[in-house]
Design a protein around this motif. Structure first.
Motif, short mmCIF file in Angstrom:
data_model
loop_
_atom_site.label_atom_id
_atom_site.label_comp_id
_atom_site.label_asym_id
_atom_site.label_seq_id
_atom_site.Cartn_x
_atom_site.Cartn_y
_atom_site.Cartn_z
N GLY A 80 0.75 -1.23 -0.03
CA GLY A 80 0.04 0.00 -0.03
C GLY A 80 0.93 1.26 0.16
O GLY A 80 2.03 1.07 0.24
N TYR A 93 9.69 10.91 1.72
CA TYR A 93 9.55 10.65 3.31
C TYR A 93 10.10 9.18 3.69
O TYR A 93 10.98 8.87 4.68
N GLU A 98 15.05 6.58 6.32
CA GLU A 98 16.27 5.78 6.14
C GLU A 98 17.45 6.47 6.29
O GLU A 98 18.48 5.99 5.93
N GLN B 3 14.09 10.20 12.73
CA GLN B 3 13.10 9.56 12.40
C GLN B 3 11.82 10.17 12.94
O GLN B 3 10.69 10.37 12.23
N THR B 6 10.89 13.29 11.31
CA THR B 6 10.46 13.19 9.96
C THR B 6 9.03 12.96 9.82
O THR B 6 8.42 13.41 8.88
N VAL B 7 8.79 11.66 10.90
CA VAL B 7 7.21 11.60 10.99
C VAL B 7 6.42 12.73 11.17
O VAL B 7 5.44 12.89 10.54
N LYS B 9 6.97 15.77 10.92
CA LYS B 9 7.09 16.66 9.51
C LYS B 9 6.09 16.32 8.41
O LYS B 9 5.19 17.01 7.92
N PHE B 10 6.24 14.86 8.25
CA PHE B 10 5.54 14.38 6.96
C PHE B 10 3.85 14.62 7.23
O PHE B 10 3.24 14.98 6.58
N HIS B 11 3.43 13.99 8.43
CA HIS B 11 2.13 14.05 8.74
C HIS B 11 1.50 15.44 8.97
O HIS B 11 0.55 15.57 8.67
N GLU B 14 1.32 16.86 5.45
CA GLU B 14 0.11 16.42 4.67
C GLU B 14 -0.93 16.62 5.16
O GLU B 14 -2.07 16.86 4.46
N LYS B 17 -2.27 20.30 4.58
CA LYS B 17 -2.39 20.52 3.03
C LYS B 17 -3.58 19.79 2.67
O LYS B 17 -3.73 20.06 1.59
N GLU B 205 -3.83 3.75 7.36
CA GLU B 205 -2.58 3.24 7.11
C GLU B 205 -2.62 1.70 7.02
O GLU B 205 -2.03 1.02 6.36
N VAL B 210 -0.14 0.41 3.73
CA VAL B 210 1.08 1.05 3.46
C VAL B 210 1.94 0.81 5.09
O VAL B 210 3.02 0.81 5.10
N MET B 214 5.69 0.74 6.09
CA MET B 214 6.38 1.66 7.16
C MET B 214 6.93 0.89 8.26
O MET B 214 7.91 1.28 9.07
N LYS B 217 10.50 0.36 8.24
CA LYS B 217 11.34 1.63 8.10
C LYS B 217 11.19 2.28 9.45
O LYS B 217 12.48 2.97 9.94
N VAL B 218 10.42 2.39 10.20
CA VAL B 218 10.32 3.05 11.24
C VAL B 218 9.52 2.29 12.48
O VAL B 218 8.80 1.56 12.35
N PRO B 220 7.36 1.05 15.18
CA PRO B 220 5.55 1.72 15.40
C PRO B 220 5.39 2.49 16.42
O PRO B 220 4.48 3.57 16.34
N MET B 223 6.29 5.89 15.22
CA MET B 223 5.11 6.29 14.12
C MET B 223 4.03 6.62 15.02
O MET B 223 3.33 7.79 14.82
#
Lengths: 293, 411
Positions: A80, A93, A98, B3, B6-7, B9-11, B14, B17, B205, B210, B214, B217-218, B220, B223
């Motif tokens: 997904g 992202y 990473e 990390q 980054t989480v 900032k991304f969420h 997003e 926006k 998610e 997805v 995730m 990568k990170v 839980p 996250m």
């Protein structure tokens, strides 16, 4: 090198993985096989450190993987993406998670999109892409950070022949670059074409592990393949020779060359003229079905 | 740490926006500005145009129309000595006057007749009859030669003083009502909408799978907390936007600090102190954290968005409970249910805060409730983390509470 030493995992009374040991060297591809619920995903999740082992240890280059974690690229079976997010934003992202800098991530995104022939989708939302193209994005997400250990779970499912071929090339490139790869799939031909080493799991236990050619050689039988013919079938029935029919071919399991010649002589003695015959080792499919069922 | 940032900032990016967030924020801000603009325009328009009333006085008892006009600033009086019924009717039907008041005499006693199409202006009638009454009484006093001191005594007003006896020393609830209402409502709305939004994004998610990508990568929990904080930042941005809208309204002079009408209530902003704002931020953050963890766990338990409403029902019930107790505290911050509710961590953020604004909560209560809240958050952190960790990797067709035991187990 990835090493799994006697790892076990239990969920309540249900043993998911029992005493599994295997090794995958640098530049080697291991085919991880097994039926649904055999313990493949649990094993992968333990390698990814998402589940803790009840027993045993997982090592990367001789050190515990938890403390010496390599860069891992994981393409899960259930895939997904963030549907409302643009391809570039989510790949950035994933790359930043990473440890890749934004600048480097942007550069890699462009390279990978070009490599997989989809640069025009960079600023499209993931939900606007076809399933095949989404799968390519997921593969980029798994490989964008140049991982040392790559785990691909059913990488070809749902892909058309062109995309399958592109994806195969990418995987081949990773192998050539000396990456350690674990390939989990139900498609035996995929495993056979990429993997020299396999590990077959059943009910959480390793039932077959090692070099695929050696496994086939030492498997104890070969298949004598003849073209389907009424006369041949009648003679085989009269002589109580066990055979199976599939796709216009008669398949007879024989232990060795002399046993094969005995069958061929039997046919010759009965004046059956054979146009062609094949003498082949068991396929991975045969081995899988036989060992698991 | 990288990390985690980054989480967040991304969420966060997003989230702010996203069309839904921008549309809702724009609607709220525009509604505030437009609402106050309309109220301000109407009040100015009303101030400019006065209703005309014709007073036909055929008696010796005069009225002071200037006093009446200064008391009722929307009334203008036109005096006439006579008017027939037809003239009165025509004047009203032609909208030349809003009403006609005829003062006549019967047996030397003044009487008032009110003519109007809609309801008569009761304030105007009351003022006129009050003036006539007084004139009539002074007339009698003069005629009867009554001592002015006696007359003064006769007119002495009976004084009425209301004193509210309270269990605790609290501020006047009339004054704090508006602020408590707005803040309780604000907290309730944010907990419900952003909590639900958090749960939805986690379930999405999961259902879009997805999460599988995730998880490799990170961690839980990174996250989970990244999403909790980014959603909190989104809430803060929305609060700031609402604050900015009020500031614009205030700077435009459409409202004053003392009189800020809101949904039929008078919001007395002068009652807002720095302490109250700090307390709001503390309780809002802790309350959000508490419910965000519950919502994160709930979001991780459901595998499909359709299941989310039923799975999140217990959390919604807790927020509703806190809201209703908070509403009770508007009128009676010393009620037993409010006092007890203040010490129950799930109700504390809304209930204790409303008691603080009302002046009913002392330092001990504030310290105790904050401590209890923090301890609960720490305990909840352990369970919510486990549920989240186990939940995001568990894809059952439909969530059943029977599986809950499995989800809180330690791996």
């Amino acid at each position: 090198m990835l090493e799994l030493n006697n790892i076990s995992k239990k969920f309540y009374e249900n043993i998911a993985v029992n005493d599994v040991s295997l090794k995958v060297n640098k530049g080697e591809v291991l085919g991880l096989l097994g039926r649904n619920g055999a313990g493949k995903t649990t094993t992968i999740k333990m390698i990814l450190n998402l589940l803790k082992t009840d027993k045993g240890e997982i090592l990367w280059n001789g050190k515990l993987i938890n403390t010496n974690r390599p860069k891992i690229g994981y393409l899960p079976e259930e895939r997904g993406l963030y549907g409302k997010t643009t391809v570039a934003n989510q790949l950035r992202y994933f790359a930043e998670l990473e440890g890749i800098s934004t600048k480097e991530a942007n550069r890699s995104i462009d390279l990978w999109l070009e490599r997989l022939d989809i640069p025009e989708y960079k600023n499209k939302k993931a939900e606007e892409l076809s399933k095949g193209n989404q799968q390519k994005i997921q593969l980029i997400a798994a490989l964008i950070h140049n991982p040392e250990l790559i785990i691909l779970d059913e990488p070809f499912s749902g892909l058309d022949p062109v995309n399958t071929s592109t994806l195969s090339e990418v995987i081949e490139e990773q192998i050539v670059q000396g990456k350690t790869v674990i390939l989990s799939s139900h498609r035996m031909e995929t495993i056979e074409s990429f993997c020299k080493k396999i590990c077959l799991l059943n009910k959480g236990e390793v039932i077959l592990y090692g070099d695929l050619d050696n496994i086939k050689d030492s498997y104890g039988y070969r298949n004598l393949i003849l073209k389907e013919n009424y006369e041949v079938i009648s003679i085989l029935n009269k002589s109580n020779v066990v055979y199976s029919l599939s796709q216009g071919e008669i398949s007879i399991k024989v232990k060795n060359d002399s046993e094969a010649f005995t069958v061929l002589n039997l046919l010759k003695d009965n004046n059956v003229s054979l146009q062609q015959f094949k003498f082949i080792p068991p396929t991975l499919h045969d081995i899988f079905v036989e060992r698991v069922s | 740490m990288n990390q985690f940032l980054t989480v967040i900032k991304f969420h966060f990016l997003e989230g702010i926006k996203s069309k839904g967030y921008l549309v809702i924020m724009s609607i709220i801000c525009l509604a505030i500005i437009a609402g106050y603009g309309i109220v301000n325009y109407n009040s100015k328009k009303d101030a400019k145009s006065k209703d005309k009333y014709v007073v036909v006085n055929t008696t010796q008892f005069t009225i002071d129309e200037k006093t009446i006009e200064s008391t009722l600033d929307d009334v203008s009086i036109i005096k006439k000595s006579s008017m027939s019924y037809n003239e009165i009717k025509k004047s009203l039907l032609d909208n030349k006057s809003k009403g006609v008041i005829v003062i006549s005499e019967a047996n030397n006693i003044p009487q008032v007749e009110n003519y109007s199409i809609s309801r008569p202006n009761q304030s105007l009638t009351a003022l006129i009859s009050q003036q006539l009454q007084s004139k009539y009484v002074y007339n009698i006093i003069e005629k009867q030669n009554i001592d002015p001191n006696v007359a003064k005594q006769l007119f002495a007003q009976v004084t009425v003083k209301d004193t509210q006896v309270k269990k605790e020393e609290t501020k006047d609830t009339e004054k704090t009502f508006g602020i408590v209402y707005i803040f309780v409502f604000l907290m309730y709305m944010f907990l419900i909408s952003f909590g639900q939004g958090l749960a939805q994004s986690i379930t999405a998610e999961k259902s879009s799978r997805v999460m599988e990508l995730m998880l490799a990568k990170v961690k839980p929990l990174t996250m989970m907390y990244g999403k909790i904080i980014s959603t909190f930042l989104m809430a803060i941005v929305q609060i700031l936007a609402i604050g900015c809208s009020f500031s614009i309204v205030y700077l435009l002079g459409w409202v004053s600090k003392e009189k800020m009408p809101l949904m039929g209530m008078n919001l007395d902003v002068s009652e807002l102190s720095i302490t109250i704002i700090i307390m709001f931020l503390i309780y809002f953050f802790l309350g959000y954290l508490l419910y965000a963890m519950l919502y994160a766990a709930v979001g991780a338990m459901a595998s499909r968005i359709e299941d989310l409403s039923s799975v999140s029902l217990p959390v919604v019930a807790l927020i509703l409970g806190a809201f209703f107790i908070g509403m009770t505290s508007l009128h009676d911050p010393s009620a037993t249910i409010v006092k007890v509710g203040s010490y129950i961590p799930f109700f504390t953020p809304i209930v204790t805060f409303s008691r603080i604004v009302s002046g009913a909560a002392n330092t001990f209560e504030i310290a105790t409730t904050i401590s209890l809240l923090v301890v609960t958050i720490l305990i909840l952190n352990t369970f919510a983390s486990r549920v989240y960790l186990n939940g995001v990797m568990n894809y059952t067709e439909k969530f059943s509470w029977k599986n809950f035991k499995m989800l809180i187990r330690k791996d």
